[in-house]
Design an enzyme around this catalytic site. Structure first.
Site, short mmCIF file in Angstrom:
data_model
loop_
_atom_site.label_atom_id
_atom_site.label_comp_id
_atom_site.label_asym_id
_atom_site.label_seq_id
_atom_site.Cartn_x
_atom_site.Cartn_y
_atom_site.Cartn_z
N ARG A 1 0.69 -1.26 0.15
CA ARG A 1 0.18 -0.10 0.08
C ARG A 1 1.26 1.15 -0.21
NH1 ARG A 1 -3.88 -2.03 4.41
NH2 ARG A 1 -1.62 -3.44 5.61
N ASP B 1 -0.41 -14.27 -0.19
CA ASP B 1 -0.40 -13.92 1.67
C ASP B 1 -0.03 -15.51 1.96
OD1 ASP B 1 -1.23 -11.56 3.52
OD2 ASP B 1 -1.34 -13.53 4.09
N TYR C 1 -2.87 -18.04 13.76
CA TYR C 1 -3.79 -17.38 13.28
C TYR C 1 -5.15 -17.75 13.15
CZ TYR C 1 -0.92 -12.96 11.66
OH TYR C 1 -0.13 -11.94 11.56
#
Ligand code: CP3
Length: 349
Positions: free
Chosen positions: A33, A79, A155
């Protein structure tokens, strides 16, 4: 044993143990980003994973930082969480909130994860690797990657990011047999995933263990070193000659045991690792990669120059790859990245 040809790309030469007068350079999260051209493509994708699963877009954003800065390596744009997603635990990325998954915390939920269709779901990622193989400049190396089983498991068990890892540690410490089943599944899935990336054109592999530093030493041996050792062994056996970089972020003094115990060819140093120590204790065995503080890249100016110079002075006598100690931050001015690359390339023999 088949003899491997000597590599010509500088990144692969450094991984093979050569000390180069100008170290090769790439940056973790070099696509992202902080680049306006990334944000433009990102705005077309519905969710972040759509970007990862659309080869046209994923290929384009991988190439963007290469065009600007001519890095010595490209890293596949994807990812670490595509692995749980493809195992049947869907991952969503909410704007500004990070990843969200429905947590997996007991045997029944772990048993519901499946390798059936796993490779099929990841086909778009493999397609991206194939396209990159021909799209990147001939002197640029292509890095494939995955998360390490421990970090990916945090996660999956927490259902997202975490500070204390209470749920993941409760499972690992309290029900180690159940946690072992999850780790074993991740070793199998991740091993297949990495070998298939190699078959589509990845020339080196990096294994991201971002939360390695959260574990005490006995748990580190079992949940960080052992699963990574199994992944490295599989790659070394099935695809000999492909170098593996480990990134046990936050491991501190355990970096040494990680290097000795896993068989990696290189380690990526986080920002806190003392370089004289790493040069004395790690560089005789493996190539070092790292470890500029990403905040210096936001700061820029002479502080950035001094940070780069300090690392080059400490590490460049031995096999070394210039990188950050963690990923590029979103607020990084793109011009500072150009300044960094110029500075690294300025230094010669
Ligand atoms: O380095 C690269 O340029 C390749 C692509 C890459 C991404 N993530 C793209 C990404 C790589 C190698 C990763 C690894 C990754 N993903 C790690 C390990 C490295 C680390 O940073 O510790 C981890 C823990 C993840 C999980 C993850 N992905 C989180 C926690 C987040 C949300 C936080 C954030 O920065 O938004 C992501 C999203 C993500 N992965 C983005 C990018 C460019 C930003 C998403 C967006 O553009 O909306």
């Amino acid at each position: 044993m088949t003899q491997q040809p000597s590599p010509t790309k500088s990144f692969l030469r450094a991984l093979a143990g050569e000390s180069l007068p100008t170290p090769p350079c790439w940056l973790m999260r070099q696509a992202g980003r902080y680049l306006p051209e990334y944000r433009e493509i990102r705005s077309k994708a519905k969710g972040f994973l759509d970007l990862c699963y659309t080869p046209d877009w994923a290929t384009e954003v991988t190439l963007q930082p290469l065009r600007r800065y001519g890095f010595d390596a490209a890293i596949l744009f994807s990812d670490i969480l595509v692995v749980p997603d493809a195992l049947g635990q869907p991952v969503r990325f909410q704007e500004g909130e990070g990843p969200a998954l429905t947590p997996v915390r007991d045997d029944r939920q772990i048993a519901a994860l499946t390798l059936d269709g796993f490779q099929d779901r990841l086909r778009p990622v493999f397609e991206t690797v194939s396209r990159l193989k021909t799209a990147i400049p001939t002197e640029t190396a292509l890095i494939g990657f995955s998360g390490a089983p421990w970090t990916v498991a945090t996660y999956m068990v927490e259902g997202g990011g975490s500070k204390e890892f209470l749920a993941a540690k409760a499972l690992a410490y309290g029900q180690p047999a159940s946690f072992q089943r999850l780790i074993d599944l991740l070793v199998e899935a991740t091993g297949d995933y990495l070998v298939t990336q190699i078959d589509h054109g990845a020339e080196a592999i990096q294994i991201f263990d971002s939360w390695a530093g959260a574990l005490p030493e006995d748990a580190f041996d079992r949940w960080v070193i052992e699963p990574t050792r199994r992944l490295v062994e599989k790659i070394k056996t099935e695809r000999p000659g492909i170098p593996v970089i480990g990134f046990p972020r936050g491991a501190g003094a355990l970096y040494k045991r990680f290097v000795e115990g896993t068989g990696v060819d290189a380690v990526s140093l986080d920002t806190s690792v003392p370089l004289d120590w790493a040069v004395a204790e790690l560089q005789p065995r493996v190539t070092l990669q790292g470890n500029l503080d990403p905040v210096l890249l936001v700061t820029g100016g002479e502080a950035l120059d001094r940070g780069v110079d300090r690392i080059l002075a400490a590490c460049r006598q031995g096999p070394f790859i210039f990188n950050l100690g963690h990923g590029i931050l979103q607020t990084t001015p793109p011009d500072n990245v150009a300044r960094l690359v110029d500075r690294v390339r300025r230094v010669r023999g």
